[in-house]
Design a protein around this motif. Structure first.
Motif, PDB file in Angstrom:
ATOM      1  N   ASP A  56      17.821   4.525-101.789  1.00 13.83           N
ATOM      2  CA  ASP A  56      17.889   3.276-101.028  1.00 13.83           C
ATOM      3  C   ASP A  56      17.248   2.132-101.816  1.00 13.83           C
ATOM      4  OD1 ASP A  56      15.233   3.966-100.920  1.00 13.83           O
ATOM      5  OD2 ASP A  56      15.143   4.189 -98.740  1.00 13.83           O
ATOM      6  N   THR A  94       9.370   4.884 -92.969  1.00 11.42           N
ATOM      7  CA  THR A  94       8.332   4.451 -93.903  1.00 11.42           C
ATOM      8  C   THR A  94       8.056   5.562 -94.864  1.00 11.42           C
ATOM      9  OG1 THR A  94       6.468   5.298 -92.614  1.00 11.42           O
ATOM     10  CG2 THR A  94       7.268   3.096 -92.039  1.00 11.42           C
ATOM     11  N   ASP A  95       7.186   5.313 -95.829  1.00 10.53           N
ATOM     12  CA  ASP A  95       6.786   6.315 -96.804  1.00 10.53           C
ATOM     13  C   ASP A  95       5.421   6.870 -96.487  1.00 10.53           C
ATOM     14  OD1 ASP A  95       9.035   6.284 -98.502  1.00 10.53           O
ATOM     15  OD2 ASP A  95       8.411   4.293 -99.186  1.00 10.53           O
ATOM     16  N   LEU A 142      18.036  -3.386-101.829  1.00  8.36           N
ATOM     17  CA  LEU A 142      17.320  -3.002-103.044  1.00  8.36           C
ATOM     18  C   LEU A 142      18.191  -2.156-103.976  1.00  8.36           C
ATOM     19  CD1 LEU A 142      13.831  -2.099-101.505  1.00  8.36           C
ATOM     20  CD2 LEU A 142      14.501  -4.194-102.711  1.00  8.36           C
ATOM     21  N   SER A 153      11.337   7.998 -96.735  1.00  9.66           N
ATOM     22  CA  SER A 153      12.232   6.959 -96.224  1.00  9.66           C
ATOM     23  C   SER A 153      13.652   7.477 -96.040  1.00  9.66           C
ATOM     24  CB  SER A 153      12.248   5.762 -97.191  1.00  9.66           C
ATOM     25  OG  SER A 153      12.788   6.146 -98.444  1.00  9.66           O
ATOM     26  N   LEU A 156       7.555  -0.406-108.326  1.00 13.47           N
ATOM     27  CA  LEU A 156       8.795  -1.179-108.374  1.00 13.47           C
ATOM     28  C   LEU A 156       8.958  -1.876-109.719  1.00 13.47           C
ATOM     29  CD1 LEU A 156      11.300  -2.059-106.886  1.00 13.47           C
ATOM     30  CD2 LEU A 156      10.018  -4.004-105.941  1.00 13.47           C
ATOM     31  N   GLU A 173      20.734   3.037 -97.950  1.00 12.96           N
ATOM     32  CA  GLU A 173      20.020   2.190 -97.002  1.00 12.96           C
ATOM     33  C   GLU A 173      20.796   2.081 -95.693  1.00 12.96           C
ATOM     34  OE1 GLU A 173      17.476  -1.947 -97.203  1.00 12.96           O
ATOM     35  OE2 GLU A 173      19.397  -1.840 -98.255  1.00 12.96           O
ATOM     36  N   THR A 204       7.731   3.313-104.168  1.00 13.08           N
ATOM     37  CA  THR A 204       6.440   3.125-103.487  1.00 13.08           C
ATOM     38  C   THR A 204       5.373   4.116-103.938  1.00 13.08           C
ATOM     39  OG1 THR A 204       7.125   4.600-101.682  1.00 13.08           O
ATOM     40  CG2 THR A 204       7.626   2.260-101.422  1.00 13.08           C
ATOM     41  N   ARG A 232      14.107   1.879-102.931  1.00 15.30           N
ATOM     42  CA  ARG A 232      12.668   1.688-102.781  1.00 15.30           C
ATOM     43  C   ARG A 232      11.914   2.404-103.896  1.00 15.30           C
ATOM     44  NH1 ARG A 232      11.069   1.752 -96.413  1.00 15.30           N
ATOM     45  NH2 ARG A 232      12.856   0.583 -95.627  1.00 15.30           N
ATOM     46  N   THR A 275       8.050   7.352-102.730  1.00 21.74           N
ATOM     47  CA  THR A 275       9.268   7.282-103.537  1.00 21.74           C
ATOM     48  C   THR A 275       8.928   6.983-104.998  1.00 21.74           C
ATOM     49  OG1 THR A 275      10.363   6.344-101.597  1.00 21.74           O
ATOM     50  CG2 THR A 275      11.565   6.253-103.671  1.00 21.74           C
TER      51      THR A 275
END
Length: 686
Positions: free
Chosen positions: A607, A395-396, A648, A511, A617, A640, A611, A609, A575
């Motif tokens: 990957d 996770t972030d 993504l 991440s 995004l 990823e 965030t 993402r 991210t």
């Protein structure tokens, strides 16, 4: 114009000795001086010419032939006069933009067009014969040009066979190259061709630094008076050099000394026999310089310190250097005697500087402390930093703690594993950038693909003759002999390979830390860096984590610096993908202003993402949608991992019109395995 005196340079004993040795025995093959900017590299090289012994030269000879032993193949034999002139050896500097024709010599076009015969126009190698050829920033020269210089220095001759010209002339010169490793390294194959290398660094001693400034200011204030103060020391050094050259043929290299040289070279695991030959020549020169009659242990040790560091086997991105303890151990095992008082110079040996006792006679010698106290620190290995901690889950989380503004240590620093051979990625289309080994380009070297109206460069003789013949055929009154005019000249259009700017944009967020993913990422990027080094690219590094992106390394030719920055790259936090893309665009726009012809290759390691903010995004997608308008070749390296994948990065690559490559497919062997598996399946189905 006055030149700063050689004997007045402070704190450069190693470089001075290396220059002296190759001056005593030019067959050593030249000197490569590596060091940071502002360390008197160019000053000392230019000062060397003023202390070299004078020589006799045949008047009217453009190749500087010796009256006592003229070159039997000299193209100017018909111009040789009975009179001779006495002069110092020439110092010839190679201009940054010089081409091969300027270096080796070429067809004299004016004579060919006006007089109708092929004449040879000598180049810089001819001017440097029996003198010094100085190449500043030698690491920035095209590889093929460095090859030409080193071949001429090693063989002592220059041979030109092209454009109807067949010439061979003497090119016995002292080749000296200087470079700043921060701007890029020489390829190992070219590095090995230099006889000696020496590392220089600015002293950290305040008194020595103050003395450097004091002498420089005194010289700038009154060059003539300052030079006069060192006239005696300069004359003594010149006389000692002449005596060493005369003594060199009489110095004995015993079987024991030769066996010791072989033991040392084998102990350092050098490739080939060039190291043994160069070490032997340098040891003979060192013995002659100190006034000895035979090669002793101290001569071999001094020679090995200059001849072996750049020849020992090293892993990619390792810093050059010598294990002096191992060297002493190998010399101890050889059993060679070491008498520092041997020779007419007594204890005044090479450790007192290249001028022997001249520094003692100089007015400021008391303020000239010995050099070498501060050796440059070795470059950190790419895999040296240990992984301190990984993110607890994919996770972030932890953005507040890891944001740069928080001032808290990052989550961790992952190390890279051994790099592998990477796939070859190139920029599509045909460019016009600097010579390299990556993408197709119109270059000055390579295969001829067409011709164009002459505007400089190599003349394309068949196309020129064809143009003249067509013009004469259209003329009402055509002469029997073909007449070539300026408008008929055509030049060759060649297609080769160019070097690119490879910009790595690395997601270093939290991440990326899960499942040791950052180690895999760094290994892939390190492998691509190794590929960039082999293809002569410039590289740059951008990282983004927390809420910002950072230009970790501006565009440079030093992949060693990029590897060191990559090894220290921390990871953790959210991210900020949009910020990373914005900084990438800004960096590339600036790079285009500096070098419009160098095409970029963007390697986005992510990957997919985003965030950093609630709308992160959307902002990243908006930038990605405009990305195709820039025309920048882009590669999305998909990092990823895990069973549940959101794809993504693949969607981001589609928006950017970029190539999508999973990080596991970067290795060249992966492609081979895929082909082998497909072939096996086809065989079974048949």
């Amino acid at each position: 114009m006055s030149t700063f005196p050689f004997t007045a340079v402070v704190g450069a004993d190693d470089m001075s000795l290396a220059l002296v040795l190759t001056s005593v025995a030019p067959e050593i093959g030249g000197v490569l001086v590596r060091g940071e900017k502002g360390t008197a590299k160019s000053t000392l090289v230019r000062a060397l010419a003023a202390v070299l012994p004078e020589q006799d030269v045949i008047a009217g000879c453009r190749f500087g032939c010796d009256p006592g032993a003229p070159d039997p193949e000299c193209p100017d034999t018909a111009r040789h006069e009975q009179t001779t002139v006495r002069r110092r050896p020439h110092l010839v500097e190679l201009p940054v933009g010089a081409g091969e024709d300027r270096v080796t010599g070429s067809l004299d076009l004016s004579a060919a067009l006006s007089e109708g015969h092929a004449a040879f126009e000598p180049g810089l190698l001819a001017a440097a014969n029996r003198g010094i050829l100085y190449v500043d920033e030698v690491n920035l020269l095209p590889d093929h040009l460095v090859d030409v210089l080193l071949d001429a220095a090693a063989m002592g001759r220059n041979t030109v066979e092209r454009d109807g010209v067949s010439v061979s002339h003497a090119a016995r010169m002292e080749l000296i190259g200087t470079m700043n490793p921060e701007e890029g390294e020489l390829r190992p194959q070219l590095l090995d061709r230099f006889g000696l290398t020496v590392e220089v660094a600015a002293s950290r001693d305040p008194q020595e630094r103050a003395e450097v400034v004091r002498r420089r200011l005194a010289f700038d204030s009154d060059p003539e008076s300052f030079t006069t103060r060192y006239a005696d020391a300069q004359a003594d050094l010149s006389a000692r050099l002449a005596a060493a050259r005369k003594r060199l043929p009489e110095v004995e290299l015993s079987d024991r000394a030769m066996a010791a040289i072989a033991r040392v070279c084998a102990g350092f695991d050098v490739d080939g026999m060039r190291a043994d030959i160069v070490t032997a020549r340098a040891a003979l020169a060192h013995a002659a310089w100190r006034g000895g009659a035979e090669v002793l242990r101290e001569d071999i040790r001094a020679a090995a310190m200059f001849a072996l560091p750049h020849r020992r086997r090293r892993n990619p991105f390792d810093a050059p250097g010598m294990d002096e303890d191992l060297l002493d151990q190998l010399l101890d095992e050889s059993g060679l005697p070491d008498d520092p008082h041997e020779g007419p110079d007594g204890p005044d040996g090479p450790d007192d500087g290249p001028g022997g006792g001249e520094q003692t006679n100089a007015p400021d010698a008391a303020d000239n402390p010995p050099a070498g106290a501060d050796a440059p620190a070795p470059t950190q290995q790419p895999g040296a930093p240990e992984e301190t901690a990984d993110a607890p889950h994919d996770t972030d989380a932890g953005d507040t703690a890891d944001a740069p503004s928080a001032g808290v240590a990052p989550i961790g620093v992952a190390g890279a594993e051994t790099p592998y051979r990477a796939k070859a990625f190139e920029v599509r289309g045909v460019g016009e950038g600097a010579l390299g080994r990556r993408s197709k380009a119109r270059t000055d070297a390579g295969r001829t693909v067409s011709h164009a109206v002459y505007d400089g460069g190599s003349v394309h003789l068949p196309a020129t003759i064809r143009s003249a013949a067509l013009r004469e055929a259209r003329s009402a009154a055509s002469p029997r002999r073909l007449r070539i005019v300026r408008d008929d000249l055509r030049r060759q259009v060649r297609e080769g390979r160019e070097a690119n700017l490879v910009l790595f944009v690395v997601d270093a967020s939290g991440s990326m830390a899960a499942h040791k993913r950052m180690t895999e990422v760094k290994t892939a990027v390190l492998s691509l860096l190794l590929d960039a080094y082999q293809r002569r690219d410039q590289v740059s590094l951008i990282s983004f984590r927390g809420r910002t992106a950072e230009l970790t390394l501006p565009p440079t030719s030093s992949v060693d610096a990029a590897a060191a920055r990559l090894a220290e790259l921390p990871h953790g936090g959210r991210t900020p993908l949009a910020e990373g893309l914005e900084l990438t665009a800004h960096t590339l726009r600036l790079a285009r202003l500096r070098d419009p012809r160098r095409r970029p290759l963007v390697v986005l390691v992510t990957d997919g993402r985003a965030t950093a903010t609630p709308d992160a995004l959307d902002r990243a997608n908006a930038i990605a949608d405009r990305w195709p308008e820039t025309g920048w070749e882009t590669l999305v390296l998909d990092c990823e991992a895990g069973r549940m994948r959101l794809a993504l990065a693949a969607r981001l690559a589609a928006r950017m019109h970029a190539r999508h490559v999973p990080v596991g497919d970067v290795a060249a062997q992966t492609l081979v395995d895929h082909v082998a598996a497909s072939t096996t399946r086809l065989g079974r189905s048949a």
